[in-house]
Enzyme design. Sequence first.
Site, PDB file in Angstrom:
ATOM      1  N   GLU A  33      44.048  42.321  45.070  1.00 15.64           N
ATOM      2  CA  GLU A  33      42.860  41.539  45.382  1.00 15.64           C
ATOM      3  C   GLU A  33      43.335  40.185  45.910  1.00 15.64           C
ATOM      4  O   GLU A  33      44.196  39.555  45.288  1.00 15.64           O
ATOM      5  CB  GLU A  33      41.983  41.341  44.144  1.00 15.64           C
ATOM      6  CG  GLU A  33      40.687  40.612  44.461  1.00 15.64           C
ATOM      7  CD  GLU A  33      39.775  40.449  43.263  1.00 15.64           C
ATOM      8  OE1 GLU A  33      38.662  39.911  43.448  1.00 15.64           O
ATOM      9  OE2 GLU A  33      40.179  40.844  42.145  1.00 15.64           O
ATOM     10  N   ARG A 260      53.023  49.262  32.005  1.00 10.94           N
ATOM     11  CA  ARG A 260      52.985  47.902  32.534  1.00 10.94           C
ATOM     12  C   ARG A 260      54.284  47.176  32.190  1.00 10.94           C
ATOM     13  O   ARG A 260      54.862  47.379  31.118  1.00 10.94           O
ATOM     14  CB  ARG A 260      51.793  47.150  31.938  1.00 10.94           C
ATOM     15  CG  ARG A 260      51.632  45.720  32.433  1.00 10.94           C
ATOM     16  CD  ARG A 260      50.460  45.036  31.733  1.00 10.94           C
ATOM     17  NE  ARG A 260      50.346  43.636  32.096  1.00 10.94           N
ATOM     18  CZ  ARG A 260      49.655  43.190  33.131  1.00 10.94           C
ATOM     19  NH1 ARG A 260      49.001  44.049  33.889  1.00 10.94           N
ATOM     20  NH2 ARG A 260      49.597  41.906  33.401  1.00 10.94           N
ATOM     21  N   LYS A 270      47.148  36.435  36.740  1.00 17.74           N
ATOM     22  CA  LYS A 270      46.702  35.478  37.755  1.00 17.74           C
ATOM     23  C   LYS A 270      45.970  34.312  37.123  1.00 17.74           C
ATOM     24  O   LYS A 270      46.112  33.159  37.563  1.00 17.74           O
ATOM     25  CB  LYS A 270      45.791  36.177  38.764  1.00 17.74           C
ATOM     26  CG  LYS A 270      46.484  37.151  39.683  1.00 17.74           C
ATOM     27  CD  LYS A 270      45.480  37.758  40.663  1.00 17.74           C
ATOM     28  CE  LYS A 270      46.129  38.794  41.552  1.00 17.74           C
ATOM     29  NZ  LYS A 270      45.145  39.411  42.477  1.00 17.74           N
TER      30      LYS A 270
END
Length: 548
Positions: A33, A260, A270
Site C-alpha cells: 500500500e 512473519r 509502518k
Amino acid sequence: MSENNALNFVDRLVFEDKENRKIDKVVTRFPPEPNGYLHIGSAYAINISYGIAKKYGGQFNLRFDDTNPMKEDMEYVHAIIEDMEWLGCDYGNAAFFGSDYSKQIYDYAIDLIKNEKAYVCDLNMEEMRAYRGTLTEPGKNSPYRERSTEENLKLFEDMRQGLVDEGVRVLRAKIDMENPNLILRDPVIYRVLKEKHYRTGNEWCIYPMYDFAHPIQDYIEGVTHSLCSNEFINHRPLYDWVLSALDLKGVLPRQIEFGRLNLTGVVTSKRYLKQLVDSGILDGWDDPRLPTIKGLRRRGVTKEAIFDFLNEIGVPKTSTTVDYKMLEHFVRQDLKEKVKCLMMVQNPLKVVITNLEEMEYVDVDNHFSNPDFGSRKLPFTKELFIEGEDFCEQPSKKFKRLSPGEEVRLRSAYFIKCNEVIKDDKGEVVELRCTYDPATKSGSGFNERKPKGTIHWLSALDATRCTVRIYEDLFLDEPSDDKLIESINMSSKKIYEDALVESSIKDFINQGEKRFQFIRNGYYVVDKHLTTNEQLVMNQIVSLKSSF
C-alpha cells in the site's frame, strides 16, 4: 514425476501445482500500500514471491494496493519503485495499480448483490460489532440482511453517487453470522470515503475493503500464488469465498501464508516507523538507524548482503524472531571481499618523529588478502597523527598500544617509541614526541624484538578532514508499543567532526567507489546527502567485529 528440488514448503506447494498441471505459468506479486516506505520485512516478502517466480521462469508483479485514499500518496509510489529497482527485482514493463481496477471491482460487487450474496447495511460500526458476536457466541443477522435485490442495488447506487455520508451505510457480504471464523460473519466489502484519491481524484466516493479487492486484483492479473505472511491465515477463507461467490472462470489464485519475520531491536510497523520519523529525533525515513530500505541503503548495506541474510533465514511456516546482528554479519561477509582498506583516525593525536630527517614513502596494500586490489604509497613524515585512544599515559598491563617509554609498530611503516608527552594548559595530551627505528621497516625481515602492538596512523601531509558518523542500537531496550519514543537511545548516533582519513580516498570516490574498510574501525560509506565538495561525510556501516 519430476524431481522436487523445492527449498521450502511454499516452493513445494508451487512445484506440486505445476507438476499436477493446475497452472501453466507461475505468477506471483508484491502488493504494497503506498502509505509508507519499504523496510527489511518488505524485502523478506519480496524475496519469497520474487524468488518463486524467478525459479519457475514465471512472472512477478508489483501492484500498489491503493484502494484507500486516506493516507496514500504518489511520494510513496516513487519511493517504493526506486527501492524495488535498487533491490534488482524485475516486475515487467510497469507496475500495476489496484485503483485501475475500480470499475471491475465495483461491477463484481453488483454481481454479488444480484446473486443475493451481498446487501447494504445501515448498522453503524458499534452496532455491527455488537451483532457480530464473539469467539464463543454466534453473531446475529443484521435487520437489513433480507433487503430485496432491487433495494440493495438502489442503495448501493446512492452510495456510488455520493448521496450517503461516511459511516451511514456499507455493503456487506452475505455469508454466515454463526461461522466460527469471525471474519466470515458478513464482512464489510465496500464503504463510503469522500476523500480525494491521489490517482483517480474524486471519481469515486466508495472504496472496496482489502479482503474483497485483493483476490479480485490477483485474479485480474492472473496471479497463481498469492503469498503473504501468516497474519492473513484467518482471512484465507474470505479470499476463497470471494473467488467462489463470483463464479470466476479459469485459474484462480491460491493464497499461501508464510511466517512473519521479526528482528530484535527494530520495528517494521509502518505506524511505529512513522512515529519515530515524526518525533524529530531521527533524520527522516532514510535515517541509517532505521530498517527501511532507504535507511539501509544510506547506511551502506548492500542488496547482496540483504538477500544472503534473507536466504539464510529461509521460509518458515510460523513467525520467527531473528537477531539483527545476523544481518550485520552478512554485511561484513559481503564487504570484506569487495572494499579497499584505508586508514582513518577519529580522534587525531599529533605525533612528532624527532629523529626523522627526510620524508619517505611506504607501500601499503589496498586489501589485506587480495593482491588484485593493488597497493598505494603513503608518505611517512615528521608529523603524524594516531588515534587518541591508542595512547595511554598510565596504561594497565593489558594495554597493548603506545605509552611513555614503550614501542609500537605503525602499520606498514616503522617501530616508534614515545619519549615525551606534551600537554596544554588544561593538562590534556596534545602531542607526543617520538623516535623511530630505521631498522624496523615493515617487510624488511626485522625480528630482533617485538613491539607491544600495531596501530594505524596518517601523515599530516596526507590527511583529509572528514566527518564520521557512528551508529549504535536505536533502542535502549526492546521497543514496546506504549514506550516507543521513550525507548530511543539518544546516544545511538555519534558524530566525529574532526576525523582524518587518507587523501587517496578522494581518488577512489572519483572512480566510483563509495564503501571502504577503515582499518581497526569498521566498514564505512560516503553519505550521499551530506557530502559536498568541501566536506566529506562517512557513515559507519558496521563495526569490524560481531557478537553474532
